[in-house]
Write a protein that holds these residues in place. Structure first.
Motif, PDB file in Angstrom:
ATOM      1  N   TRP A  26       0.825  -1.201   0.000  1.00  0.00           N
ATOM      2  CA  TRP A  26       0.000   0.000   0.000  1.00  0.00           C
ATOM      3  C   TRP A  26       0.861   1.254   0.000  1.00  0.00           C
ATOM      4  N   LEU A  27       1.913   1.266   0.811  1.00  0.00           N
ATOM      5  CA  LEU A  27       2.816   2.415   0.839  1.00  0.00           C
ATOM      6  C   LEU A  27       3.563   2.570  -0.481  1.00  0.00           C
ATOM      7  N   ALA A  28       3.955   1.466  -1.091  1.00  0.00           N
ATOM      8  CA  ALA A  28       4.651   1.535  -2.376  1.00  0.00           C
ATOM      9  C   ALA A  28       3.750   2.124  -3.448  1.00  0.00           C
ATOM     10  N   GLU A  29       2.483   1.761  -3.434  1.00  0.00           N
ATOM     11  CA  GLU A  29       1.538   2.332  -4.400  1.00  0.00           C
ATOM     12  C   GLU A  29       1.381   3.832  -4.178  1.00  0.00           C
ATOM     13  N   GLY A  30       1.279   4.236  -2.925  1.00  0.00           N
ATOM     14  CA  GLY A  30       1.183   5.656  -2.624  1.00  0.00           C
ATOM     15  C   GLY A  30       2.442   6.407  -3.002  1.00  0.00           C
ATOM     16  N   TYR A  31       3.586   5.780  -2.837  1.00  0.00           N
ATOM     17  CA  TYR A  31       4.859   6.409  -3.178  1.00  0.00           C
ATOM     18  C   TYR A  31       4.937   6.683  -4.673  1.00  0.00           C
ATOM     19  N   ARG A  32       4.432   5.768  -5.460  1.00  0.00           N
ATOM     20  CA  ARG A  32       4.500   5.928  -6.925  1.00  0.00           C
ATOM     21  C   ARG A  32       3.699   7.125  -7.422  1.00  0.00           C
ATOM     22  N   THR A  33       2.615   7.441  -6.743  1.00  0.00           N
ATOM     23  CA  THR A  33       1.732   8.502  -7.218  1.00  0.00           C
ATOM     24  C   THR A  33       1.852   9.798  -6.416  1.00  0.00           C
ATOM     25  N   ALA A  34       2.724   9.839  -5.420  1.00  0.00           N
ATOM     26  CA  ALA A  34       2.808  10.982  -4.509  1.00  0.00           C
ATOM     27  C   ALA A  34       3.739  12.071  -5.054  1.00  0.00           C
ATOM     28  N   PRO A  35       3.474  13.302  -4.659  1.00  0.00           N
ATOM     29  CA  PRO A  35       4.413  14.382  -4.976  1.00  0.00           C
ATOM     30  C   PRO A  35       5.700  14.229  -4.151  1.00  0.00           C
ATOM     31  N   PRO A  36       6.745  14.959  -4.482  1.00  0.00           N
ATOM     32  CA  PRO A  36       8.046  14.770  -3.825  1.00  0.00           C
ATOM     33  C   PRO A  36       8.026  14.894  -2.293  1.00  0.00           C
ATOM     34  N   LEU A  37       7.281  15.831  -1.735  1.00  0.00           N
ATOM     35  CA  LEU A  37       7.250  15.981  -0.279  1.00  0.00           C
ATOM     36  C   LEU A  37       6.643  14.748   0.390  1.00  0.00           C
ATOM     37  N   GLU A  38       5.560  14.260  -0.153  1.00  0.00           N
ATOM     38  CA  GLU A  38       4.940  13.059   0.407  1.00  0.00           C
ATOM     39  C   GLU A  38       5.843  11.841   0.244  1.00  0.00           C
ATOM     40  N   ARG A  39       6.579  11.773  -0.852  1.00  0.00           N
ATOM     41  CA  ARG A  39       7.527  10.666  -1.047  1.00  0.00           C
ATOM     42  C   ARG A  39       8.582  10.659   0.045  1.00  0.00           C
ATOM     43  N   ALA A  40       9.047  11.848   0.414  1.00  0.00           N
ATOM     44  CA  ALA A  40      10.048  11.953   1.475  1.00  0.00           C
ATOM     45  C   ALA A  40       9.481  11.479   2.817  1.00  0.00           C
ATOM     46  N   LEU A  41       8.204  11.630   3.014  1.00  0.00           N
ATOM     47  CA  LEU A  41       7.575  11.184   4.253  1.00  0.00           C
ATOM     48  C   LEU A  41       7.243   9.692   4.231  1.00  0.00           C
ATOM     49  N   ILE A  42       6.915   9.158   3.065  1.00  0.00           N
ATOM     50  CA  ILE A  42       6.539   7.755   2.935  1.00  0.00           C
ATOM     51  C   ILE A  42       7.756   6.837   2.990  1.00  0.00           C
ATOM     52  N   PHE A  43       8.852   7.244   2.380  1.00  0.00           N
ATOM     53  CA  PHE A  43       9.993   6.344   2.205  1.00  0.00           C
ATOM     54  C   PHE A  43      10.540   5.748   3.504  1.00  0.00           C
ATOM     55  N   PRO A  44      10.779   6.537   4.573  1.00  0.00           N
ATOM     56  CA  PRO A  44      11.338   5.910   5.790  1.00  0.00           C
ATOM     57  C   PRO A  44      10.418   4.838   6.383  1.00  0.00           C
ATOM     58  N   THR A  45       9.123   5.112   6.396  1.00  0.00           N
ATOM     59  CA  THR A  45       8.181   4.116   6.914  1.00  0.00           C
ATOM     60  C   THR A  45       8.193   2.865   6.050  1.00  0.00           C
ATOM     61  N   TRP A  46       8.193   3.053   4.748  1.00  0.00           N
ATOM     62  CA  TRP A  46       8.228   1.931   3.820  1.00  0.00           C
ATOM     63  C   TRP A  46       9.492   1.099   4.029  1.00  0.00           C
ATOM     64  N   ALA A  47      10.635   1.764   4.199  1.00  0.00           N
ATOM     65  CA  ALA A  47      11.907   1.052   4.345  1.00  0.00           C
ATOM     66  C   ALA A  47      11.926   0.209   5.626  1.00  0.00           C
ATOM     67  N   VAL A  48      11.436   0.773   6.726  1.00  0.00           N
ATOM     68  CA  VAL A  48      11.404   0.025   7.987  1.00  0.00           C
ATOM     69  C   VAL A  48      10.461  -1.166   7.880  1.00  0.00           C
ATOM     70  N   LEU A  49       9.272  -0.943   7.337  1.00  0.00           N
ATOM     71  CA  LEU A  49       8.312  -2.043   7.207  1.00  0.00           C
ATOM     72  C   LEU A  49       8.793  -3.094   6.213  1.00  0.00           C
ATOM     73  N   ARG A  50       9.482  -2.675   5.170  1.00  0.00           N
ATOM     74  CA  ARG A  50      10.026  -3.628   4.202  1.00  0.00           C
ATOM     75  C   ARG A  50      11.063  -4.533   4.866  1.00  0.00           C
ATOM     76  N   GLY A  51      11.933  -3.934   5.687  1.00  0.00           N
ATOM     77  CA  GLY A  51      12.912  -4.728   6.421  1.00  0.00           C
ATOM     78  C   GLY A  51      12.249  -5.697   7.385  1.00  0.00           C
ATOM     79  N   LEU A  52      11.226  -5.222   8.086  1.00  0.00           N
ATOM     80  CA  LEU A  52      10.480  -6.081   9.003  1.00  0.00           C
ATOM     81  C   LEU A  52       9.796  -7.219   8.249  1.00  0.00           C
ATOM     82  N   PHE A  53       9.268  -6.927   7.069  1.00  0.00           N
ATOM     83  CA  PHE A  53       8.641  -7.965   6.255  1.00  0.00           C
ATOM     84  C   PHE A  53       9.651  -9.031   5.844  1.00  0.00           C
TER      85      PHE A  53
END
Length: 73
Positions: A26-53
């Motif tokens: 879900w975060l990856a889908e949002g990252y693809r369509t988000a403007p640059p500021l939102e991408r900067a906010l999404i990426f750290p959460t995505w990276a942590v959850l990806r590692g946990l996955f």
């Protein structure tokens, strides 16, 4: 009953890992369509959850294989 108990640790790890995987997708889908500021906010959460996955995925496979081997003996 024995097979249920043998696979219980796998199920305990697998269920939350599946939910984390859905959140990562879900975060990856949002990252693809988000403007640059939102991408900067999404990426750290995505990276942590990806590692946990990934950790949960590997642990679930190890536990599943251990349960299969214990039942085969």
């Amino acid at each position: 009953m024995g097979s249920m108990l043998a696979f219980l640790p796998f199920r305990v790890v697998h269920a939350p890992t599946a939910w984390v995987g859905r959140a990562v997708a879900w975060l990856a889908e949002g990252y693809r369509t988000a403007p640059p500021l939102e991408r900067a906010l999404i990426f750290p959460t995505w990276a942590v959850l990806r590692g946990l996955f990934i950790v949960g995925f590997v642990l679930a496979h190890v536990l599943h294989e251990g349960a299969r081997r214990s039942l085969a003996q």
